[in-house]
Design an enzyme around this catalytic site. Structure first.
Site, short mmCIF file in Angstrom:
data_model
loop_
_atom_site.label_atom_id
_atom_site.label_comp_id
_atom_site.label_asym_id
_atom_site.label_seq_id
_atom_site.Cartn_x
_atom_site.Cartn_y
_atom_site.Cartn_z
CD GLU A 111 -94.73 -68.93 4.11
OE1 GLU A 111 -93.89 -68.75 3.24
OE2 GLU A 111 -94.63 -69.83 4.97
CD GLU A 113 -91.43 -64.38 4.99
OE1 GLU A 113 -90.89 -65.46 4.65
OE2 GLU A 113 -92.28 -64.30 5.88
C1 GAL Z 1 -91.31 -68.49 5.06
C2 GAL Z 1 -92.05 -68.08 6.33
C3 GAL Z 1 -91.07 -67.49 7.34
C4 GAL Z 1 -89.85 -68.37 7.48
C5 GAL Z 1 -89.24 -68.59 6.11
C6 GAL Z 1 -88.03 -69.49 6.10
O1 GAL Z 1 -92.03 -69.39 4.33
O2 GAL Z 1 -93.04 -67.14 6.06
O3 GAL Z 1 -91.71 -67.33 8.56
O4 GAL Z 1 -90.26 -69.57 8.03
O5 GAL Z 1 -90.17 -69.21 5.29
O6 GAL Z 1 -87.03 -68.98 6.86
#
Ligand code: GAL
Length: 995
Positions: free
Chosen positions: A194, A290
């Site tokens: 990110e 993700e």
């Molecule tokens: C995303 C991040 C992950 C985790 C997730 C929330 O933005 O890439 O590492 O923090 O949010 O659980």
């Protein structure tokens, strides 16, 4: 440079994969490849492995959140049983390089068991080594010593890049050795994480920085394609920016993290992602690296069952199907198994559990409906290769007769998908609609043809189809959703499903009603439409089976479909040819010409029903290696019963055990010597983000103390002017601190779950008048909840100190007080290399290792345990042991449960739970929410002695009492999984020099 190092790549070292199982609908003509490997390639539609297209249906799993490596295969098999093809994992640098320059990835931190388990389960891997990962871990994955780095984090500053070099080289090498090009399971890697939130005015994105992060990994030998994980689709690093990735991807958490009102799905649902993707990276497949699978939780939150409701099966249906509508062919669900923030590995805004409300619970159970729903979804892609090449079109109202329903079509020259949802995506209404489908031979049809309408009930979404090939048959259309189909010789079995009370229709080309036979159930109407037949039915609890020529169609209600599996064969990415209805879990199947052996788990007596794929004259049917009596009917369907009986067993009552206790704050005694403590004598902090407000640094991080309890001792000579003592301690969200003057309690900060509670100056009136000229000592205990993440660049939040930020003693200048401090014994030279750099903090018992198995408790006082209560503010440690002798063949979830103490009037305490030396729980009684702490087999020895330690820190006048502590048994299953090896549990040994 890099190219010459790689040389020839062994294309054939992939015996654990059966390429026959991989979908193949296209050639590799337009595929991209990079860096002299052509195993993993891609075009704008999908990834290809060895030239064959594959839906990357992936589960996020963090091996470091389950410190029993032999259990990783259990989790991976439960992921594979859903029909997934991939697992994505982060690596937590903090755990691997607790001391700068000493990279350790052995014992429970060794990743080899993950690579081996992936191959055994038949899953590819996406490696996400950071170095920055976020992930709700302490420091976002940065080791504590990174607080002292003389450069801005996640920037091209030389000091930062140098700090990452050792880790990146080592983890890069480990990943490189396990790439698919070397016969391993790793197919993609993600540098950084990110990289898109920048402080205003910061010159971003820094392309040079990005290339340097990549270069570190590529220099270590990583050749598989790189993929990005951007939040917000800003397009900072895409496939065509000056610094780039091979494949662009992004993440999304559309319903956010407010699990306190799990019914609320904030609007709107994004529908412009594909268009954006096509602009940003027209040459790479649409990747959601993700996507929300649950939610994390702050201290004081509602607990993870609430997050499981927020992101339940309905959420999966509506929101994931929208992703398919948009054309995602790389789809990773974060988290699919969350696990545990054991051993202080979590960040300050969370707590011990990282269950996440995921499809697989923290106890590795698969009872949540959202688990079964994913099985329905993932299986569909195994039999629908057209999905991977379909052209996507905009969502519109043109495909239905009801503007309350929006449809997004995906079309190939033949097969067409129509993904329908409520126009207001979170509507809970039941809406009736007719669907317009296009067919090659019969033009446009309005379906259903034999009933008035289809319906979407509550929050739901459907994948309707037309011109969908099923073996030798063509479904002219189906409104019912396809779970799977298989062709067996001249026969084909198709399994479709629908929700309760829905009407569905399915049309098969080239048949007449006389070729149709109702094999089971009732209420199926069949009509000829000239060239094809239509079957129409209303979904009831009763199963309907219809034969249409050589096609047998199982029309299931969704609840029944949940129990169907297409089990994998070990070591293969694809699934077997077997379709079976079973119960709780089928992990794998072994098929031979005369026998079938299912490997799985049960939570009740279960009927197995093999509706496809059994050898035609089956001689032997086994479940977990045991022969079963079975019947096989004339259609080849096999049925058998597998019995389940819960084991007879007992676990000890913790309140009945003999406990020993000891005061773990000897620092309050006048005879205690702090001669061996670290002098807080740094006049300048190494922390470039946080200038000092005190004469010398009182930041734990300056002295190498990064985990849990920090203790400070400040000595001064009284002048009898003292009245008040103000102190600003910092330990992260929901931290607490207590101050004593000599052995007298001064006051406590009880903490809170808001950001305001983070920065708080406590003002205490001293308990008594001090004697002029006499030496006094303040003892200050600060609970470090974990370091902050480092999301916004270059805010350097990871560097937010833990310890004492400022203080003021009336009648004195600050420098009148001289300070010492301690955290865990040895700081970054931590002693317990087995349990890692974060597992122990700075309490006296921890410094001496008394939290480890078999501590020398002979001279400690007898006790009834933590429920006995402490009369005044202080910290007591309780220790006990018990034997377990639990039956083999069962998965028995055990948790330590503290009675809930958030009720008004109850005095605040903070507790830590140690099981066989592993820290497996922190309780903050006044904030919560966690009171129940699951501890997996492997940390608990199920057939041996177990040692438990509990520290209880009473923060308020009058002391505190743990109202109850029990060992609870969760849902037991009979399991085939018998490969559990206990994690190493080194015992207590005398620690020379401990103070
Ligand atoms: C995303 C991040 C992950 C985790 C997730 C929330 O933005 O890439 O590492 O923090 O949010 O659980």
């Amino acid at each position: 440079m890099l190219f010459s190092k790689i040389g020839v790549i062994p294309l054939l070292g992939l015996s654990w994969l059966s390429s026959a199982q991989i979908l193949n609908v296209d050639s590799r003509s337009n595929a991209h490849s990079k860096r002299q490997q052509d195993i993993v390639t891609w075009d704008d539609k999908s990834l290809m492995i060895n030239g064959e297209r594959l839906m990357i249906f992936s589960a996020e799993f963090h091996p470091f959140r389950l410190p029993v490596p032999s259990l990783w295969l259990d989790v991976l098999q439960k992921i594979k049983a859903l029909g997934y093809t991939c697992v994505s994992f982060y690596v937590d640098w903090h755990l691997l390089e607790g001391k700068q320059g000493e990279f350790r990835a052995d014992g429970i931190f060794d990743l080899q068991p993950l690579f081996d388990a992936a191959k055994e389960a038949g899953l590819y891997l996406i490696a996400r080594p950071g170095p920055y990962i976020n992930a709700e871990v302490s420091g976002g994955g940065y080791p504590g010593w990174v607080q002292r780095v003389q450069g801005r984090l996640r920037t091209n500053d030389a000091a930062y890049l140098e700090a990452t070099a050792n880790y990146s080289a080592n983890i890069g090498r480990i990943i490189a050795e396990n790439q698919i090009t070397k016969g391993g399971p790793v197919i993609l890697y993600q540098p950084e994480n990110e990289y898109q939130s920048f402080v205003k005015g910061y010159n971003a994105p820094d392309y040079e920085y990005w290339e340097n992060v990549k270069k570190q990994f590529e220099d270590a030998g990583i050749v598989v394609p790189s993929i990005n994980n951007e939040a917000h689709m800003n397009g900072y690093i895409t496939t065509s920016t000056p610094a780039n990735v091979d494949i662009y991807g992004h993440d999304s958490y559309p319903v956010g993290f407010d699990c306190t009102r799990p019914d609320i799905w904030p609007t709107p649902l994004a529908t412009d992602w594909l268009a954006k993707n096509n602009k940003l990276a027209p040459d790479s497949p649409y990747a959601l690296l993700e996507f929300q699978g649950g939610g994390f939780q702050p201290p004081g939150g509602k607990g993870f069952e609430a997050c499981a409701i927020l992101t339940n099966h309905e959420f999966e249906r509506v929101v994931y199907k929208n992703n398919y509508a948009v054309g995602a062919t790389i789809f990773n669900i974060y988290m699919t198994f969350g696990g545990t923030n054991w051993g202080n590995l979590g960040h300050a805004e969370g707590y011990t559990s990282y269950d996440y409300g995921s499809p697989i619970t923290e106890e590795r159970l698969v009872w949540r409906e959202k688990y079964s729903e994913m099985k329905l979804q993932a299986n569909f892609f195994h039999v629908s290769p057209a999905y991977l090449v379909a052209d996507r079109f905009n969502s519109s109202l043109d495909w239905t007769n009801n503007p309350a329903i929006t449809v997004t079509p995906g079309m190939t020259k033949t097969t067409k998908f129509y993904i329908s949802r409520h126009t207001q995506y979170n509507s809970t209404q039941t809406v009736a609609y007719k669907l317009k489908v296009k067919t090659a031979k019969y033009g446009e049809l309005s379906v259903p043809q034999m009933s008035d309408s289809l319906s979407l009930t509550r929050r739901d979404s459907k994948i309707h189809l037309s011109d969908y090939p099923v073996g030798d048959h063509n479904l002219v259309y189906s409104t019912a959703e396809v779970f799977t189909w298989k062709k067996y010789g001249d026969k084909t079995v198709l399994v479709v499903y629908g929700g309760p009370n829905e009407v569905h229709e399915l049309a098969v080309e080239g048949h007449t009603p006389s070729q149709c036979e109702l094999l089971s159930g009732s209420g199926v109407k069949i009509e000829s439409k000239g060239g094809y037949v239509v079957a129409n039915w209303a979904v009831t609890s009763e199963r309907k089976v219809v034969r249409i020529g050589t096609l047998t169609v199982y029309m299931l209600n969704r609840n029944e479909a949940y129990n169907f599996y297409v089990p994998p064969v070990a070591k293969q990415i694809g699934l077997s040819e077997v379709i079976v209805k079973a119960g709780y879990l089928i992990r794998t199947v072994e098929v031979s010409s005369k026998s079938l052996n299912f490997v799985g788990d049960l939570n009740s007596t279960t009927t197995l029903e093999v509706i496809g794929g059994a050898p035609s004259s089956l001689k032997m049917l086994k479940f977990n290696g045991k022969s079963l009596k079975f019947k096989q009917d004339k259609n080849g369907v096999v049925t058998a019963k597998v019995a389940f009986a819960a084991p007879k067993m007992q676990v000890p009552k913790l309140g009945k055990l003999k406990w020993k206790k000891i005061d773990t704050l000897p620092e309050l005694s006048s005879s205690y010597s702090d001669a061996a403590w670290t002098r807080a004598d740094l006049k300048k902090t190494y922390n470039i983000a946080h200038p000092l407000r005190t004469p010398t640094s009182l930041y734990g991080g300056d002295y190498g103390y990064h985990t849990r309890t920090l203790i400070f001792r400040g000595e001064f000579t009284a002048n009898s002017q003292e009245k008040d003592f103000s102190i600003y301690t910092q330990g992260g969200m929901a931290f607490g601190s207590t101050v004593w003057l000599n052995d007298e309690f001064v006051g406590s900060y009880l903490g809170g779950s808001t950001w305001e509670s983070y920065n708080y100056t406590s003002k205490y009136t001293l308990p008594s008048r001090l004697e002029n000229g006499k030496r006094y000592t303040f003892t200050v205990v600060v609970d470090n909840m974990g370091l902050d993440g480092n999301y916004v660049i270059p805010e350097d939040r990871q560097k937010r100190p833990r310890g004492i930020i400022d203080y003021d003693l009336s009648g004195h200048t600050k420098s009148d007080i001289s300070w010492k401090l301690t955290g865990n014994l040895g700081g970054e030279n931590y002693l317990d290399k087995v349990r890692g750099p974060l597992n122990e903090g700075g309490l006296w018992v921890e410094r001496h290792g008394y939290h480890l198995p078999a501590p020398p408790t002979k001279d400690w006082a007898n006790s009834r345990g933590p429920t006995e209560g402490i009369e005044k503010p202080g910290i007591t440690f309780y220790s006990t042991s018990f034997d377990l002798d639990l039956p083999k063949g069962y998965d028995i979830p055990l948790s330590f449960t503290f009675a809930n103490s958030t009720a008004a009037g109850t005095k605040a305490y903070r507790a830590q739970l140690f099981v066989n030396g592993y820290q497996f729980g922190t309780v903050v009684s006044n904030i919560g929410p966690q009171t129940r702490f699951p501890v997996p087999q492997g940390i608990l020895d199920f057939n041996g002695k177990n040692y438990v330690g509990v520290s209880v820190w009473a923060l308020e006048k009058g002391g505190a009492k743990v109202e109850g502590l029990e060992l609870e048994v969760g849902m037991m299953t009979a399991t085939s999984f018998d490969k559990i090896k206990n994690a190493p549990v080194p015992k207590w040994e005398l620690r020379k020099g401990a103070y």
